[in-house]
Design a protein around this motif. Sequence first.
Motif, mmCIF file in Angstrom:
data_model
loop_
_atom_site.group_PDB
_atom_site.id
_atom_site.type_symbol
_atom_site.label_atom_id
_atom_site.label_comp_id
_atom_site.label_asym_id
_atom_site.label_seq_id
_atom_site.Cartn_x
_atom_site.Cartn_y
_atom_site.Cartn_z
ATOM 1 N N LEU A 301 0.708 -1.164 0.149
ATOM 2 C CA LEU A 301 0.084 0.117 -0.032
ATOM 3 C C LEU A 301 0.903 1.380 -0.048
ATOM 4 O O LEU A 301 2.054 1.320 0.418
ATOM 5 C CB LEU A 301 -0.899 0.036 1.109
ATOM 6 C CG LEU A 301 -0.457 -0.323 2.581
ATOM 7 C CD1 LEU A 301 0.345 1.084 3.056
ATOM 8 C CD2 LEU A 301 -1.307 -0.752 3.770
ATOM 9 N N PRO A 302 0.283 2.266 -0.319
ATOM 10 C CA PRO A 302 1.139 3.526 -0.160
ATOM 11 C C PRO A 302 1.742 3.874 1.009
ATOM 12 O O PRO A 302 1.236 3.912 1.917
ATOM 13 C CB PRO A 302 0.240 4.644 -0.889
ATOM 14 C CG PRO A 302 -0.798 3.809 -1.684
ATOM 15 C CD PRO A 302 -1.205 2.675 -0.790
ATOM 16 N N THR A 303 2.944 4.363 1.155
ATOM 17 C CA THR A 303 3.728 4.549 2.366
ATOM 18 C C THR A 303 2.833 5.945 2.842
ATOM 19 O O THR A 303 3.042 5.911 4.206
ATOM 20 C CB THR A 303 5.049 5.165 1.926
ATOM 21 O OG1 THR A 303 5.757 3.939 1.210
ATOM 22 C CG2 THR A 303 5.874 5.139 3.372
ATOM 23 N N ARG A 304 2.464 6.770 2.306
ATOM 24 C CA ARG A 304 1.794 7.949 2.973
ATOM 25 C C ARG A 304 0.380 7.592 3.616
ATOM 26 O O ARG A 304 -0.187 8.257 4.352
ATOM 27 C CB ARG A 304 1.734 9.010 1.801
ATOM 28 C CG ARG A 304 0.825 8.687 0.643
ATOM 29 C CD ARG A 304 0.866 9.949 -0.368
ATOM 30 N NE ARG A 304 0.262 9.610 -1.601
ATOM 31 C CZ ARG A 304 -0.936 10.077 -2.013
ATOM 32 N NH1 ARG A 304 -1.291 11.208 -1.012
ATOM 33 N NH2 ARG A 304 -1.680 10.002 -3.145
ATOM 34 N N ALA A 305 -0.040 6.435 3.005
ATOM 35 C CA ALA A 305 -1.292 5.937 4.003
ATOM 36 C C ALA A 305 -1.029 5.562 5.504
ATOM 37 O O ALA A 305 -1.887 5.410 6.371
ATOM 38 C CB ALA A 305 -1.975 4.689 3.443
ATOM 39 N N ILE A 306 0.270 5.451 5.859
ATOM 40 C CA ILE A 306 0.650 4.838 7.230
ATOM 41 C C ILE A 306 0.669 6.198 8.212
ATOM 42 O O ILE A 306 1.459 7.213 7.803
ATOM 43 C CB ILE A 306 2.140 4.127 7.224
ATOM 44 C CG1 ILE A 306 1.838 2.928 6.034
ATOM 45 C CG2 ILE A 306 2.299 3.711 8.345
ATOM 46 C CD1 ILE A 306 3.130 2.210 5.809
ATOM 47 N N GLN A 307 0.232 6.010 9.245
ATOM 48 C CA GLN A 307 0.165 6.986 10.339
ATOM 49 C C GLN A 307 0.783 6.341 11.434
ATOM 50 O O GLN A 307 1.125 5.087 11.667
ATOM 51 C CB GLN A 307 -1.464 7.200 10.600
ATOM 52 C CG GLN A 307 -2.441 7.579 9.557
ATOM 53 C CD GLN A 307 -1.799 8.955 8.889
ATOM 54 O OE1 GLN A 307 -1.541 9.896 9.522
ATOM 55 N NE2 GLN A 307 -1.769 8.776 7.395
ATOM 56 N N HIS A 308 1.462 7.444 12.426
ATOM 57 C CA HIS A 308 2.174 6.923 13.351
ATOM 58 C C HIS A 308 1.624 7.327 14.671
ATOM 59 O O HIS A 308 1.219 8.693 14.834
ATOM 60 C CB HIS A 308 3.724 7.599 13.313
ATOM 61 C CG HIS A 308 4.007 7.240 11.674
ATOM 62 N ND1 HIS A 308 4.940 6.022 11.215
ATOM 63 C CD2 HIS A 308 4.498 8.093 10.758
ATOM 64 C CE1 HIS A 308 5.248 5.852 10.352
ATOM 65 N NE2 HIS A 308 4.840 7.271 9.660
#
Length: 385
Positions: A301-308
């Motif tokens: 999945l797109p990396t920018r979809a990952i939240q921290h």
Amino acid sequence: MFQKIQKKWVWLGLSLVILVLVMILRQHPTSGKKQLAPVSVTVATVTHGQVPLYIETTGTVTASGTVVVRPQISATLLAIYFQEGQFVSTGELLATLDDRAIQAQLLTAKGNLQRDEALLQNAKKDLQRYQQLQLKGLVTQQQLDTQASEVRQYQGIVKADQGTLDNLQVQLSYTQIRAPISGIAGLRAVDIGNLLQPSDTNGIVTLTAVTPVDIKFALTETELNQLLPAMDNGKPTVLIYDRQNNLLDSGTVTAIDNQLDSFTGTVMAKARCNNRHQRLFPNQFVNVQIHIHTIDNSLLLPTRAIQHSTDGDYIFVLHSGLALQQFIHSDATVGELSSVEAIDRKGSGLSLGDLVVVDGADLLHDGVQAQVVISPNDTPTAVNR
């Protein structure tokens, strides 16, 4: 008395009413709130593909061979046949030295050899005559042995003459200086007319072999433990990048040093690249990526979809118009894609084809309504660089 009883019943009635309202609110927590409009989001589709895993480090380019071209005899430099920075091949003529003195010595050696060969031939003929006369009893055995010894003496002289001649021919070959290896010629250290000596430190020129070149890099103990299994399956591939992350060349790991440095906790390793386009130069600093493993059929999945967050990395997955929070673990990142594995805290998990929020996640929380403003497009699968 009656008023006290009446007040008691009033307070009791109010308490019952409040209790009923609390129970209703517990059963319908949103009934007392105004329903918010769905949050507009952009989504992408979870895909799958192969994801290569790399060890990333820095390294230094080293020449596969470096030779300082020095004269092997003392002589005056007559001519230079190479250009500075030129690529030269093994055996190519680089320079010539004054050979007149050696030519004169060579001529003398040839004359001596010719003279002594003639004396040898004459001695052999005398020996044949002595052998015939000895059969007739006209010469003694001592005279025959003396003549045979003279033949052997001249044979030794001829061999010595031949050795002197061969040595002078080798010395003459040194007056033509040829490239011992293929490589790039550096800046020349002498000019025409200089008297050259074999002891000259800088020599005539330095040749550096750049096809192929070696890349030396350090690995931590953890990285070494990752690389060793990959070495068991062959020579791992390496990708070489410059500081701007432009791909310069590729090659393979060829060797690992036999011990760790106790001060740095690292071990040196070496890779070799063909460097056909000569983009790598000795002593150049480069970024090195070593391929150690490939994850098959990984969820992407797109990396920018990952939240921290402090609780870990997470994404929002759209199900029936609701944005559901899903905690994940990212294995690797390739370009704009990340390989992930769901941490199944709520039993929902993550599957191929799920819609994940790419933009608008900052306005979401678990269970909020969301609507897609852009139709989902399948994210391209990962491609090995």
